[in-house]
Design a protein around this motif. Structure first.
Motif, PDB file in Angstrom:
ATOM      1  N   TYR A 181      78.213-124.620 107.287  1.00 21.89           N
ATOM      2  CA  TYR A 181      78.995-124.799 106.058  1.00 21.89           C
ATOM      3  C   TYR A 181      79.852-123.563 105.779  1.00 21.89           C
ATOM      4  O   TYR A 181      81.038-123.679 105.465  1.00 21.89           O
ATOM      5  N   TYR A 182      79.252-122.394 105.891  1.00 24.27           N
ATOM      6  CA  TYR A 182      79.988-121.138 105.680  1.00 24.27           C
ATOM      7  C   TYR A 182      81.171-121.035 106.637  1.00 24.27           C
ATOM      8  O   TYR A 182      82.299-120.771 106.238  1.00 24.27           O
ATOM      9  N   ARG A 183      80.916-121.256 107.909  1.00 32.31           N
ATOM     10  CA  ARG A 183      81.974-121.126 108.914  1.00 32.31           C
ATOM     11  C   ARG A 183      83.092-122.135 108.676  1.00 32.31           C
ATOM     12  O   ARG A 183      84.276-121.784 108.682  1.00 32.31           O
ATOM     13  N   THR A 196      85.070-121.540 105.094  1.00 27.16           N
ATOM     14  CA  THR A 196      85.962-120.376 105.102  1.00 27.16           C
ATOM     15  C   THR A 196      87.118-120.573 106.081  1.00 27.16           C
ATOM     16  O   THR A 196      88.239-120.132 105.819  1.00 27.16           O
ATOM     17  N   THR A 232      81.867-113.216 100.558  1.00 29.50           N
ATOM     18  CA  THR A 232      81.269-114.343  99.844  1.00 29.50           C
ATOM     19  C   THR A 232      79.773-114.392 100.135  1.00 29.50           C
ATOM     20  O   THR A 232      79.338-113.999 101.223  1.00 29.50           O
ATOM     21  N   LEU A 244      78.167-116.906 100.711  1.00 32.44           N
ATOM     22  CA  LEU A 244      77.905-117.924 101.736  1.00 32.44           C
ATOM     23  C   LEU A 244      77.514-117.289 103.069  1.00 32.44           C
ATOM     24  O   LEU A 244      76.796-117.904 103.863  1.00 32.44           O
ATOM     25  N   SER A 245      77.974-116.073 103.297  1.00 37.39           N
ATOM     26  CA  SER A 245      77.709-115.429 104.585  1.00 37.39           C
ATOM     27  C   SER A 245      76.231-115.120 104.804  1.00 37.39           C
ATOM     28  O   SER A 245      75.814-114.881 105.940  1.00 37.39           O
ATOM     29  N   THR A 287      74.756-120.566  97.423  1.00 39.92           N
ATOM     30  CA  THR A 287      75.726-121.505  97.987  1.00 39.92           C
ATOM     31  C   THR A 287      76.777-121.886  96.948  1.00 39.92           C
ATOM     32  O   THR A 287      77.975-121.905  97.246  1.00 39.92           O
ATOM     33  N   GLY A 321      78.947-118.753  96.288  1.00 37.11           N
ATOM     34  CA  GLY A 321      79.803-118.493  97.441  1.00 37.11           C
ATOM     35  C   GLY A 321      80.915-119.517  97.582  1.00 37.11           C
ATOM     36  O   GLY A 321      82.057-119.170  97.896  1.00 37.11           O
ATOM     37  N   THR A 322      80.589-120.766  97.325  1.00 39.34           N
ATOM     38  CA  THR A 322      81.607-121.818  97.399  1.00 39.34           C
ATOM     39  C   THR A 322      82.680-121.590  96.335  1.00 39.34           C
ATOM     40  O   THR A 322      83.883-121.717  96.618  1.00 39.34           O
TER      41      THR A 322
END
Length: 149
Positions: free
Chosen positions: A21-23, A26, A35, A37-38, A89, A92-93
């Protein structure tokens, strides 16, 4: 022991999904900044999968699940970890999407961390009770298991 295995398995899936999801998010948004998310996948993989795989070893040697505090530890830890990673999450989102986050996000993340702290204290209560039991019969069983392992 089965619930420790399944917890580790679920956190492995969540960790891998968090990394994906992070990859993808972004990349899709051409985001290059910082973020939370990383580190969502790291939290799920280390605090979830790796922790519960180690717990399987502790359970095998010390039968931690026989402690009265074990069930409390297990559920408080899981709620705390899921709450923490979910808020990471969300935060980060929102960062990737360029939206502001409020104090509620930080408050909920703090509650998740508090639950993790309480759960870790409960874990050490379980471990202490199994390492240094008051009942001599339990003490002999723990010593026999640790020699055999």
């Amino acid at each position: 022991m089965k619930k420790l295995y399944y917890a580790a398995l679920v956190y492995m899936v969540l960790g891998l999904a968090g990394g994906l999801y992070y990859r993808d998010l972004t990349k899709m948004k051409n985001f290059t900044g910082e973020t939370q998310l990383s580190v969502v996948h790291t939290h799920f993989l280390v605090l979830g999968m790796v922790f519960f795989l180690i717990m399987i070893l502790f359970e095998r040697v010390f039968t931690l699940s026989e402690s009265r505090a074990f069930t409390w530890f297990f559920w408080v830890y899981n709620v705390g970890l899921v709450m923490t990673a979910t808020i990471m999450t969300v935060h980060g989102t929102m960062t990737v999407l360029g939206k502001e986050t409020g104090a509620a996000i930080a408050g909920i993340a703090g509650m998740g961390h508090i639950l993790l702290t309480v759960a870790l204290v409960l874990f050490f209560v379980c471990l202490r009770g199994r390492l240094f039991p008051k009942d001599p019969a339990v003490r002999r069983g723990v010593e026999k298991n640790s020699v055999a392992a």
